[in-house]
Design an enzyme around this catalytic site. Structure first.
Site, short mmCIF file in Angstrom:
data_model
loop_
_atom_site.label_atom_id
_atom_site.label_comp_id
_atom_site.label_asym_id
_atom_site.label_seq_id
_atom_site.Cartn_x
_atom_site.Cartn_y
_atom_site.Cartn_z
N CYS A 134 72.07 20.24 -102.06
CA CYS A 134 72.72 18.96 -102.43
C CYS A 134 73.94 18.90 -101.27
CB CYS A 134 73.01 19.00 -103.63
SG CYS A 134 73.80 17.33 -104.07
N CYS A 137 76.69 17.06 -102.89
CA CYS A 137 77.57 17.81 -103.70
C CYS A 137 78.51 18.98 -103.11
CB CYS A 137 76.57 18.50 -104.61
SG CYS A 137 75.37 17.70 -105.52
N ASP A 138 77.96 19.61 -101.91
CA ASP A 138 78.48 20.91 -101.51
C ASP A 138 79.10 20.77 -99.98
OD1 ASP A 138 77.95 22.01 -103.99
OD2 ASP A 138 75.98 22.60 -103.30
#
Length: 325
Positions: A134, A137-138
């Site tokens: 992701c 997300c990261d």
């Protein structure tokens, strides 16, 4: 066999726990069959920095434990086991955990989706330490780093383009020299100075001491292998919705995601609702999953109130007609 409950929630991620919170506060006394792997994909996520209310970030497992405790505080019950069979053909709906049967007037399905992984040595070991599925997300954890994105579809091109906001270089690795990505997405990635391509290649192994430091690549045409330094690997080969138990009974798209009515979490079976990544292959974020979990609980409450003949009394989810009662 248990008594007939107002609501059963199948799944224990952001969508399931948020649905449980709203349903419990509406005195529906929901039963959450959260599964052995409760918490969803956030249980393999380290720092979560993009969820509102956590200005300093929070560990994924910690956030899911807090979601769970909040729902439990208001009376949600939990079964930490996997659903093995469902019958949605008539009410009350029936849900089995091995030989234990549970029945309910409504069901919220919040079983999520699972990222497809490469199945490489070290892949699971380095999740949260340089391996991710992701980018949104990261990605922010990889400022001024060099990254690899594995995949050849639109998701891979989108993830690679997004990661260039942080990384100094992003290399797209694809096993063929032809891409499944749409031409516009491919052209956009190729036009980005920070994105390079390695085609006809696969990752054979992820290497590092405590975190990702390099990968071993193999040429799919010659068989030659080589090692290249890299700080992170983003796997972008798709997700699979966890819908195996439901696809024979509920409408779904070609990829297996459950189909809900526009502006609602209703499925094609009245009284059955779907929330989170199990019906969302577009956003796939914790905050959007939580939002749809809220919607599902409100939709279930409205449904139950209507079944009892007083639709306007669904206090947490009033329809326009409720203003007149």
């Amino acid at each position: 066999m248990s008594d007939v409950r107002e609501l059963i929630i199948v799944g224990g991620g952001p969508a399931g726990y948020t649905a449980a919170l709203y349903a419990a506060r509406a005195n529906l006394e929901p039963l959450v069959i959260e599964g052995f792997n409760w918490g969803g994909q956030l249980m393999i996520t380290s720092d979560v920095e993009n969820y509102p209310g956590y200005p300093n970030g929070v560990m994924g497992p910690e956030m899911m434990a807090e979601f769970r405790r909040q729902a439990e505080r208001f009376g949600a019950d939990f079964v930490t086991d996997d659903v093995t069979r469902v019958d949605l053909s008539e009410q009350p709906f029936r849900v089995w955990v091995e030989n234990d049967e549970y029945r309910a007037k409504t069901i919220v399905i919040a079983t999520g989706a699972s990222a497809r992984w490469l199945g490489l040595p070290g892949e699971q070991h380095y999740q949260g330490r340089g391996v991710s599925a992701c980018a949104t997300c990261d990605g922010a954890f990889f400022k001024e780093k060099e990254l690899i994105v594995v995949g050849g579809g639109d998701t891979a091109m989108e993830e690679a383009s997004f990661l260039t906001r942080f990384a100094t270089k992003v290399t797209v690795v694809h096993r063929r020299d032809e891409f499944r990505a749409s031409q516009i997405m491919l052209d956009r990635a190729r036009a980005n100075d920070k994105i390079e391509f390695i085609t006809n290649a696969v990752i054979e192994e992820i290497l590092g001491d405590g975190k990702v430091e390099s990968v071993r690549l193999r040429d799919t045409t010659t068989g030659d292998t080589w090692e290249t330094k890299v700080d992170g690997v983003f796997v972008a080969i798709g997700h699979d919705p966890n819908t195996k138990l439901f696809v024979d009974q509920l409408d779904h798209d070609e990829a297996g995601y459950l189909v809900t009515k526009p502006g609602s979490t209703e499925t094609n079976v009245p009284g059955v609702f779907a929330a989170g990544d199990v019906q969302d292959h577009t956003y796939r974020q914790a905050v959007t999953a939580a939002g749809s979990g809220c919607m599902a609980a409100l939709d279930a409450e409205r449904f139950l109130a209507a079944e009892e003949g007083h639709a306007g009394t669904a206090l947490t989810a009033p329809r326009p007609e409720a203003a007149e009662v």
